[in-house]
Design an enzyme around this catalytic site. Structure first.
Site, PDB file in Angstrom:
ATOM      1  N   LYS A  32       6.732  19.695  73.152  1.00 22.74           N
ATOM      2  CA  LYS A  32       6.748  20.645  71.931  1.00 22.74           C
ATOM      3  C   LYS A  32       5.281  21.094  71.816  1.00 22.74           C
ATOM      4  O   LYS A  32       4.415  20.406  71.626  1.00 22.74           O
ATOM      5  CB  LYS A  32       7.110  19.855  70.815  1.00 22.74           C
ATOM      6  CG  LYS A  32       7.047  20.585  69.478  1.00 22.74           C
ATOM      7  CD  LYS A  32       7.748  19.634  68.466  1.00 22.74           C
ATOM      8  CE  LYS A  32       6.780  18.821  67.629  1.00 22.74           C
ATOM      9  NZ  LYS A  32       5.571  19.953  66.871  1.00 22.74           N
ATOM     10  N   ASP A  59       7.334  25.219  68.557  1.00 23.75           N
ATOM     11  CA  ASP A  59       7.543  24.657  67.306  1.00 23.75           C
ATOM     12  C   ASP A  59       6.707  25.511  66.388  1.00 23.75           C
ATOM     13  O   ASP A  59       5.653  24.988  65.771  1.00 23.75           O
ATOM     14  CB  ASP A  59       7.316  23.373  67.154  1.00 23.75           C
ATOM     15  CG  ASP A  59       7.244  22.594  65.611  1.00 23.75           C
ATOM     16  OD1 ASP A  59       8.009  23.198  64.762  1.00 23.75           O
ATOM     17  OD2 ASP A  59       6.699  21.621  65.504  1.00 23.75           O
ATOM     18  N   LYS A  61       8.024  27.289  63.730  1.00 22.46           N
ATOM     19  CA  LYS A  61       8.594  27.264  62.254  1.00 22.46           C
ATOM     20  C   LYS A  61       8.429  28.682  61.730  1.00 22.46           C
ATOM     21  O   LYS A  61       7.778  28.643  60.363  1.00 22.46           O
ATOM     22  CB  LYS A  61       7.934  26.149  61.493  1.00 22.46           C
ATOM     23  CG  LYS A  61       7.896  24.678  62.056  1.00 22.46           C
ATOM     24  CD  LYS A  61       7.497  23.792  60.940  1.00 22.46           C
ATOM     25  CE  LYS A  61       7.736  22.253  61.363  1.00 22.46           C
ATOM     26  NZ  LYS A  61       6.708  21.972  62.628  1.00 22.46           N
ATOM     27  N   ASP A  64       9.436  34.104  57.391  1.00 27.39           N
ATOM     28  CA  ASP A  64       8.931  35.526  56.812  1.00 27.39           C
ATOM     29  C   ASP A  64       9.954  36.483  56.669  1.00 27.39           C
ATOM     30  O   ASP A  64      11.240  35.837  56.564  1.00 27.39           O
ATOM     31  CB  ASP A  64       7.935  35.985  58.060  1.00 27.39           C
ATOM     32  CG  ASP A  64       6.814  36.789  57.756  1.00 27.39           C
ATOM     33  OD1 ASP A  64       6.890  37.353  56.664  1.00 27.39           O
ATOM     34  OD2 ASP A  64       5.827  36.547  58.183  1.00 27.39           O
ATOM     35  N   THR A 115       9.518  16.193  57.432  1.00 31.39           N
ATOM     36  CA  THR A 115       9.735  14.769  57.323  1.00 31.39           C
ATOM     37  C   THR A 115       8.711  14.135  56.409  1.00 31.39           C
ATOM     38  O   THR A 115       8.679  12.977  56.230  1.00 31.39           O
ATOM     39  CB  THR A 115       9.569  14.111  58.679  1.00 31.39           C
ATOM     40  OG1 THR A 115       8.853  15.062  59.484  1.00 31.39           O
ATOM     41  CG2 THR A 115      11.009  14.155  59.416  1.00 31.39           C
ATOM     42  N   ARG A 206       2.023  11.517  67.625  1.00 29.27           N
ATOM     43  CA  ARG A 206       0.857  10.166  67.632  1.00 29.27           C
ATOM     44  C   ARG A 206       1.177   8.894  68.259  1.00 29.27           C
ATOM     45  O   ARG A 206       0.346   8.706  68.853  1.00 29.27           O
ATOM     46  CB  ARG A 206       0.319  10.317  66.168  1.00 29.27           C
ATOM     47  CG  ARG A 206      -0.542  11.606  66.002  1.00 29.27           C
ATOM     48  CD  ARG A 206      -0.451  11.637  64.362  1.00 29.27           C
ATOM     49  NE  ARG A 206       0.626  12.004  63.616  1.00 29.27           N
ATOM     50  CZ  ARG A 206       0.652  12.257  62.420  1.00 29.27           C
ATOM     51  NH1 ARG A 206      -0.349  12.533  61.753  1.00 29.27           N
ATOM     52  NH2 ARG A 206       1.911  12.676  61.898  1.00 29.27           N
TER      53      ARG A 206
HETATM   54  O1  C5P Z   1       2.596  12.866  65.214  1.00 37.71           O
HETATM   55  P1  C5P Z   1       3.961  12.687  64.901  1.00 37.71           P
HETATM   56  O2  C5P Z   1       5.132  11.942  65.617  1.00 37.71           O
HETATM   57  O3  C5P Z   1       4.042  12.470  63.491  1.00 37.71           O
HETATM   58  O4  C5P Z   1       4.312  14.181  65.277  1.00 37.71           O
HETATM   59  C1  C5P Z   1       5.647  14.990  64.973  1.00 37.71           C
HETATM   60  C2  C5P Z   1       5.526  16.297  65.194  1.00 37.71           C
HETATM   61  O5  C5P Z   1       6.750  16.971  64.693  1.00 37.71           O
HETATM   62  C3  C5P Z   1       4.549  17.044  64.574  1.00 37.71           C
HETATM   63  O6  C5P Z   1       4.107  18.192  65.931  1.00 37.71           O
HETATM   64  C4  C5P Z   1       5.047  18.041  63.528  1.00 37.71           C
HETATM   65  O7  C5P Z   1       4.701  19.160  63.574  1.00 37.71           O
HETATM   66  C5  C5P Z   1       6.463  17.972  64.015  1.00 37.71           C
HETATM   67  N1  C5P Z   1       7.565  18.151  63.014  1.00 37.71           N
HETATM   68  C6  C5P Z   1       7.856  17.110  62.045  1.00 37.71           C
HETATM   69  N2  C5P Z   1       8.447  17.236  60.946  1.00 37.71           N
HETATM   70  C7  C5P Z   1       9.302  18.615  60.727  1.00 37.71           C
HETATM   71  C8  C5P Z   1       9.290  19.255  61.909  1.00 37.71           C
HETATM   72  C9  C5P Z   1       8.342  19.222  62.873  1.00 37.71           C
HETATM   73  O8  C5P Z   1       6.993  16.183  61.965  1.00 37.71           O
HETATM   74  N3  C5P Z   1      10.214  18.419  60.063  1.00 37.71           N
END
Ligand code: C5P
Length: 226
Positions: A32, A59, A61, A64, A115, A206
């Protein structure tokens, strides 16, 4: 699980992203690219992942006016990525125009409720519903607008699957193996549970990219250990 894990390349340079792909591919087949890396290096990040023969979830998002989102999706199509997304809260016409702009095979998802947002954060932006009910509502709107699936938290997978059917694609971030830090995420779930609830793909950032050994961390998830 092999085709279901998407690793977020949330790093600050092309060099760091390339290193992660070198280490993780072919165990991980989808990467991603989000706003941090894309803002820094743009389409070069996409080219790098494609050169390694892996697939890209772009990603960005989009949220607009319909015309702008439609033109952005045309550009995304030209990059040949596997998956991209828009915010469902951009509304029906915006999502319809995104779906219509698709010229090549491209999975377009709608982000339901981030999330990182809980009930209080939702209420602060004027939405007095639970994240579950809001996510379900936006998923149904995305489906009827012609999009292929949604991004939602683990807590909403079952309800959205039931409401939108088996073919609707569900991608779940906010994935945390037991014992790992939640950081800014609020609605989290363990990888194995998210898959068993019915997610088609899980997104992990992460817990893998900041691990001492990212390949080992990814393999533990891929083997269904937690
Ligand atoms: O580091 P972590 O596992 O929290 O990363 C989650 C990834 O998913 C990030 O790149 C974040 O931008 C993306 N994301 C998210 N929640 C969403 C959509 C995308 O955490 N609803």
């Amino acid at each position: 699980m092999k085709e279901r894990l998407i690793v977020a390349l949330d790093v600050s340079s092309l060099k760091k992203a390339t290193k992660l792909v070198d280490v993780l591919y072919p165990a991980v087949k989808i990467f991603k690219i989000g706003s941090q890396l894309f803002t820094k290096v743009g389409p070069d990040a996409v080219k790098m992942v494609h050169k390694k023969r892996a697939r890209v979830f772009l990603d960005l998002k989009f949220h607009d006016i319909p015309n702008t989102v439609s033109l952005a999706i045309e550009q995304v199509c030209a990059m040949g990525v596997f998956m991209a997304n828009v915010h469902a809260s951009g509304g029906r016409v915006m999502m319809q125009r995104a779906a219509e702009a698709k010229k090549k095979p491209l999975v377009i998802l709608a982000v339901t409720v981030l999330t990182s947002i809980d009930k209080e954060a939702l209420s602060a932006i004027g939405i007095n519903r639970t994240p579950l009910s809001q996510a379900e509502r936006l998923a149904m709107l995305a489906k009827s607008s012609g999009l292929d699936g949604v991004v939602c938290s683990g807590n909403e997978i079952r309800a959205i699957r039931k409401a939108c059917g088996a073919k609707f694609i569900i991608v779940t971030p906010g994935i945390r193996p037991p014992g790992s830090g939640t950081q800014d995420q609020k609605r989290i779930m363990a990888p194995k549970l998210a898959i068993s609830c019915g997610a088609d793909y899980i997104v992990v950032g992460r817990p893998i990219i900041q691990a001492k050994n990212p390949l080992y961390a990814a393999q533990k998830i891929l083997r269904g250990i937690y």
